[in-house]
Scaffold this motif. Structure first.
Motif, mmCIF file in Angstrom:
data_model
loop_
_atom_site.group_PDB
_atom_site.id
_atom_site.type_symbol
_atom_site.label_atom_id
_atom_site.label_comp_id
_atom_site.label_asym_id
_atom_site.label_seq_id
_atom_site.Cartn_x
_atom_site.Cartn_y
_atom_site.Cartn_z
ATOM 1 N N ASP A 191 0.834 -1.203 0.000
ATOM 2 C CA ASP A 191 0.000 0.000 0.000
ATOM 3 C C ASP A 191 0.871 1.256 0.000
ATOM 4 O OD1 ASP A 191 -2.321 -1.532 0.065
ATOM 5 O OD2 ASP A 191 -2.545 -1.370 2.248
ATOM 6 N N ASP A 192 2.006 1.196 0.690
ATOM 7 C CA ASP A 192 2.920 2.339 0.734
ATOM 8 C C ASP A 192 3.505 2.634 -0.651
ATOM 9 O OD1 ASP A 192 2.553 2.677 3.469
ATOM 10 O OD2 ASP A 192 4.207 1.321 3.962
ATOM 11 N N ALA A 193 3.794 1.590 -1.411
ATOM 12 C CA ALA A 193 4.318 1.772 -2.765
ATOM 13 C C ALA A 193 3.272 2.438 -3.660
ATOM 14 C CB ALA A 193 4.753 0.435 -3.358
ATOM 15 N N ILE A 194 2.018 2.015 -3.530
ATOM 16 C CA ILE A 194 0.936 2.628 -4.310
ATOM 17 C C ILE A 194 0.782 4.093 -3.929
ATOM 18 C CG2 ILE A 194 -1.553 2.587 -4.779
ATOM 19 C CD1 ILE A 194 0.050 0.322 -6.127
ATOM 20 N N LEU A 195 0.864 4.396 -2.632
ATOM 21 C CA LEU A 195 0.794 5.794 -2.191
ATOM 22 C C LEU A 195 1.945 6.623 -2.752
ATOM 23 C CD1 LEU A 195 -0.363 5.451 1.519
ATOM 24 C CD2 LEU A 195 -1.612 6.498 -0.365
ATOM 25 N N ALA A 196 3.123 6.027 -2.824
ATOM 26 C CA ALA A 196 4.276 6.741 -3.375
ATOM 27 C C ALA A 196 4.061 7.083 -4.846
ATOM 28 C CB ALA A 196 5.545 5.904 -3.205
ATOM 29 N N LEU A 197 3.341 6.234 -5.559
ATOM 30 C CA LEU A 197 3.076 6.475 -6.980
ATOM 31 C C LEU A 197 1.938 7.473 -7.213
ATOM 32 C CD1 LEU A 197 3.337 2.817 -8.305
ATOM 33 C CD2 LEU A 197 4.937 4.692 -8.763
ATOM 34 N N SER A 198 1.142 7.730 -6.182
ATOM 35 C CA SER A 198 0.009 8.648 -6.312
ATOM 36 C C SER A 198 0.483 10.014 -6.775
ATOM 37 C CB SER A 198 -0.716 8.802 -4.971
ATOM 38 O OG SER A 198 -1.285 7.581 -4.597
ATOM 39 N N GLY A 199 -0.247 10.577 -7.699
ATOM 40 C CA GLY A 199 0.067 11.905 -8.210
ATOM 41 C C GLY A 199 1.145 11.930 -9.272
ATOM 42 N N SER A 200 1.726 10.782 -9.569
ATOM 43 C CA SER A 200 2.802 10.731 -10.570
ATOM 44 C C SER A 200 2.268 10.548 -11.985
ATOM 45 C CB SER A 200 3.761 9.579 -10.255
ATOM 46 O OG SER A 200 3.099 8.328 -10.459
ATOM 47 N N GLY A 201 1.015 10.113 -12.091
ATOM 48 C CA GLY A 201 0.451 9.794 -13.395
ATOM 49 C C GLY A 201 0.724 8.356 -13.809
ATOM 50 N N LEU A 202 1.563 7.668 -13.057
ATOM 51 C CA LEU A 202 1.938 6.300 -13.419
ATOM 52 C C LEU A 202 0.841 5.277 -13.114
ATOM 53 C CD1 LEU A 202 5.650 6.383 -12.262
ATOM 54 C CD2 LEU A 202 4.811 6.300 -14.622
ATOM 55 N N LEU A 203 -0.153 5.660 -12.336
ATOM 56 C CA LEU A 203 -1.256 4.755 -12.023
ATOM 57 C C LEU A 203 -2.466 4.998 -12.927
ATOM 58 C CD1 LEU A 203 -1.092 4.862 -8.120
ATOM 59 C CD2 LEU A 203 -0.238 3.074 -9.640
ATOM 60 N N TYR A 204 -2.336 5.886 -13.900
ATOM 61 C CA TYR A 204 -3.427 6.230 -14.802
ATOM 62 C C TYR A 204 -3.916 4.984 -15.549
ATOM 63 C CZ TYR A 204 -5.935 8.380 -18.687
ATOM 64 O OH TYR A 204 -6.890 8.718 -19.594
ATOM 65 N N ARG A 205 -5.218 4.778 -15.560
ATOM 66 C CA ARG A 205 -5.792 3.590 -16.192
ATOM 67 C C ARG A 205 -6.681 3.910 -17.394
ATOM 68 N NH1 ARG A 205 -2.165 1.000 -14.442
ATOM 69 N NH2 ARG A 205 -2.268 -0.343 -12.645
ATOM 70 N N GLY A 206 -6.678 5.163 -17.823
ATOM 71 C CA GLY A 206 -7.493 5.544 -18.972
ATOM 72 C C GLY A 206 -6.844 5.120 -20.281
ATOM 73 N N VAL A 207 -7.539 5.384 -21.345
ATOM 74 C CA VAL A 207 -7.038 5.044 -22.681
ATOM 75 C C VAL A 207 -6.218 6.215 -23.202
ATOM 76 C CG1 VAL A 207 -7.713 4.465 -25.032
ATOM 77 C CG2 VAL A 207 -9.045 3.603 -23.116
ATOM 78 N N LYS A 208 -5.041 5.904 -23.703
ATOM 79 C CA LYS A 208 -4.185 6.936 -24.278
ATOM 80 C C LYS A 208 -4.563 7.113 -25.746
ATOM 81 C CE LYS A 208 -0.387 5.905 -21.213
ATOM 82 N NZ LYS A 208 0.957 5.426 -21.094
#
Length: 130
Positions: free
Chosen positions: A112-129
């Motif tokens: 969960d801490d790793a996911i929080l670290a990625l928050s706000g980076s755009g790296l967790l974006y799940r939309g279509v490019k």
């Protein structure tokens, strides 16, 4: 592919442990975080990326390594320990951290801490490019 050196791991303030086990955990952690970021750094150069996103990604790797080291689990199989066990007439039941109903639900191998670290980076974006 490991994205983090042992020295970088320590610089993030994570738990110090013998460096000889680091490479194996770093490779696994990198794979787990790659899966969360849709392999962004398999297709883009980590070292030339903007420092904000690069540093958040490296910190997530460090936190994932620490999570696996402290939990003693480097796979989802190892992370799923029984909540109830018995030896003879002695029975031990642990309440679930993952369910308030007490049902045995599998914990995630992803920190969960790793996911929080990625928050706000755009790296967790799940939309279509597009």
């Amino acid at each position: 592919m490991a994205y983090l050196t042992y020295a970088e791991y320590i610089d993030f303030g994570c738990t110090d442990f013998a460096a000889d086990g680091f490479e194996k955990l770093a490779a696994k952690a990198s794979g787990f975080i790659d899966s969360q970021t849709r392999d962004f750094y398999q297709l883009n150069d980590l070292e030339t990326d903007i420092p904000y996103r690069r540093d958040k990604f490296k910190k997530a790797i460090a936190l994932q390594i620490e999570y696996m080291y402290l939990s003693g689990a480097s796979s989802s199989y190892e992370a799923n320990t029984p909540q109830t066990w018995s030896i003879g007439r002695t029975s031990v039941s642990e309440s679930s951290r993952y369910s308030n109903t007490g049902r045995n639900e599998a914990p995630s191998i992803i920190s969960d801490d790793a996911i929080l670290a990625l928050s706000g980076s755009g790296l967790l974006y799940r939309g279509v490019k597009g």
